[in-house]
Design an enzyme around this catalytic site. Structure first.
Site, PDB file in Angstrom:
ATOM      1  N   TRP A 103      44.586 -70.989 -18.477  1.00  0.00           N
ATOM      2  CA  TRP A 103      44.456 -70.180 -17.263  1.00  0.00           C
ATOM      3  C   TRP A 103      45.193 -68.855 -17.379  1.00  0.00           C
ATOM      4  O   TRP A 103      44.720 -67.822 -16.879  1.00  0.00           O
ATOM      5  CB  TRP A 103      44.928 -70.978 -16.055  1.00  0.00           C
ATOM      6  CG  TRP A 103      44.005 -72.103 -15.744  1.00  0.00           C
ATOM      7  CD1 TRP A 103      44.230 -73.443 -15.914  1.00  0.00           C
ATOM      8  CD2 TRP A 103      42.653 -72.002 -15.274  1.00  0.00           C
ATOM      9  NE1 TRP A 103      43.119 -74.174 -15.559  1.00  0.00           N
ATOM     10  CE2 TRP A 103      42.140 -73.321 -15.167  1.00  0.00           C
ATOM     11  CE3 TRP A 103      41.832 -70.927 -14.925  1.00  0.00           C
ATOM     12  CZ2 TRP A 103      40.839 -73.579 -14.719  1.00  0.00           C
ATOM     13  CZ3 TRP A 103      40.542 -71.182 -14.491  1.00  0.00           C
ATOM     14  CH2 TRP A 103      40.059 -72.491 -14.385  1.00  0.00           C
ATOM     15  N   ASP A 173      50.351 -67.297 -10.563  1.00  0.00           N
ATOM     16  CA  ASP A 173      49.256 -68.185 -10.211  1.00  0.00           C
ATOM     17  C   ASP A 173      49.854 -69.581 -10.067  1.00  0.00           C
ATOM     18  O   ASP A 173      50.247 -70.198 -11.050  1.00  0.00           O
ATOM     19  CB  ASP A 173      48.186 -68.155 -11.313  1.00  0.00           C
ATOM     20  CG  ASP A 173      47.077 -69.172 -11.086  1.00  0.00           C
ATOM     21  OD1 ASP A 173      47.078 -69.844 -10.044  1.00  0.00           O
ATOM     22  OD2 ASP A 173      46.209 -69.294 -11.976  1.00  0.00           O
ATOM     23  N   LYS A 197      43.875 -78.163  -4.986  1.00  0.00           N
ATOM     24  CA  LYS A 197      44.726 -79.080  -5.736  1.00  0.00           C
ATOM     25  C   LYS A 197      45.844 -79.636  -4.846  1.00  0.00           C
ATOM     26  O   LYS A 197      45.990 -80.837  -4.711  1.00  0.00           O
ATOM     27  CB  LYS A 197      45.296 -78.392  -6.971  1.00  0.00           C
ATOM     28  CG  LYS A 197      44.205 -77.862  -7.916  1.00  0.00           C
ATOM     29  CD  LYS A 197      44.783 -77.110  -9.093  1.00  0.00           C
ATOM     30  CE  LYS A 197      43.703 -76.396  -9.898  1.00  0.00           C
ATOM     31  NZ  LYS A 197      42.803 -77.319 -10.601  1.00  0.00           N
TER      32      LYS A 197
END
Length: 362
Positions: A103, A173, A197
């Site tokens: 990511w 992030d 999540k």
């Protein structure tokens, strides 16, 4: 109700059963309005009260620091990968990115499409099995911001501590570990997270940022891609994902009921400790991917001796009611995502399955 699955999906992921049941009770008729929250105007007082309550509740979990604003946006973290450099990476500046895995690399790739970006630190030489030490991070004078990924869902690594970047804004992030433990929000210029999540269902992305970063955006950007558009309109410039935001508010209530971030952290450490202990004490049958000092509390990644055995593990686990234990397609292996809403009993059941599988296949 039939027995619920043991949900270890990486995202969209498990939601607290209590939250789902509350939403079910209000699904058709919210607060005796005769409408679902999904049917209401986002300009109406009823929805706006939910919207503002969620913003306030989220900041309260971090101690309500002054000068920060919560935005509810769309497009997931992937859109933020582009919006951040579009808004903050001006000509003559460069953005520093910390490479910790899949990511982080995607965020870096988007920044390079916009302007100059450099690798501030990386753990590639260790196979992304750990996070780099950022205590002595050196930044060029023209650095616009530093970006890191707090938790890599694919590799299963996480930062235990965050660097001091001084006057350079630190942006993170936090899609896969926000609200899993306390941290000092004021050490960041901005944090952002896809909700699916730890925050709620998919459809909404949460941004928490210093107001000074949000107030001014480059005038040449399309209106919808400017942070100041959403800041000045309180995330109501266009129709927001109202049901997702309602669900975020309900999840935040649930976190408060668990004792806030301190209570959630205690439970998460108990859950992760049980699972990592099963891996470490398996006499090499299971092998953790992340190095111990970088292990994630949210995504536990591990391998077996052969891919054939891993496929057998996945097949038998699915038959036993376990969902989502197959590792990401890019790296293989096995992964258990144990976000806030995954109950301790699900971890205990997985550990028992792992022990039984080991006894049958070693």
């Amino acid at each position: 109700m039939n027995k619920r699955a043991y949900n270890f999906n990486a995202g969209p992921a498990a939601l607290p059963l209590e939250v789902l049941q509350r939403a079910q009770a209000e699904f058709v008729d919210y607060k005796e309005t005769g409408m679902s929250i999904m049917e209401m105007s986002h300009r109406g007082a009823v929805y706006e009260s939910v919207h503002h309550e969620a913003q306030s509740r989220l900041l309260n979990l971090f101690g309500s620091p002054s000068g920060y604003k919560v935005l509810f946006l769309q497009g997931g973290a992937s859109t933020q990968f582009a919006m951040i450099p579009l808004n903050f990476l001006s000509e003559g500046k460069a953005a520093g990115y910390v490479r910790t895995g899949s990511w982080a690399d995607k965020a870096l790739k988007e920044a390079k499409l916009v302007g100059e970006a450099f690798v501030a630190a990386s753990s590639e030489s260790e196979g992304f099995r750990k996070v780099p030490d950022l205590r002595n991070l050196e930044l060029p004078e023209q650095t616009a911001y530093v970006h890191l990924t707090s938790n890599e869902t694919i590799e299963g690594t996480s930062f235990l501590n965050y660097p001091d970047t001084g006057s350079v804004p630190l942006i993170a992030d936090m899609s896969s570990d926000i609200l899993s433990r306390p941290f000092d929000l004021e050490s960041f210029g901005m944090v952002y997270a896809g909700a699916q999540k730890n925050l709620g269902p998919s459809g909404v992305t949460v941004v928490i940022a210093r107001e000074e970063l949000l107030e001014q955006s480059p005038k040449h950007l399309p209106t919808i891609l400017r942070y100041d558009t959403h800041y000045k309109n309180d995330s109501l410039y266009n129709t927001p994902p109202s049901f997702s935001i309602y669900m975020v508010n309900e999840v935040l209530k649930w976190i408060e009921e668990q004792g806030g971030l301190t209570g959630i952290e205690q439970l998460n450490r108990k859950k992760a400790g049980l699972l990592y202990e099963a891996i470490d004490q398996s006499e090499g049958f299971y092998n953790g991917f992340a190095q111990p000092d970088s292990r994630s509390l949210m995504n536990v990644t591990f391998r077996l001796g052969t891919e054939e055995l891993e496929k057998k593990f996945v097949k038998e686990s699915e038959a036993a009611g376990f969902v989502g234990l197959k590792g990401h397609r890019s790296v293989g292996g096995l992964r258990a995502s144990i976000y806030n809403a995954v109950p301790y009993d699900a971890i205990a059941a997985l550990v028992q399955f792992m022990e039984d599988f080991r006894n049958k296949n070693r």
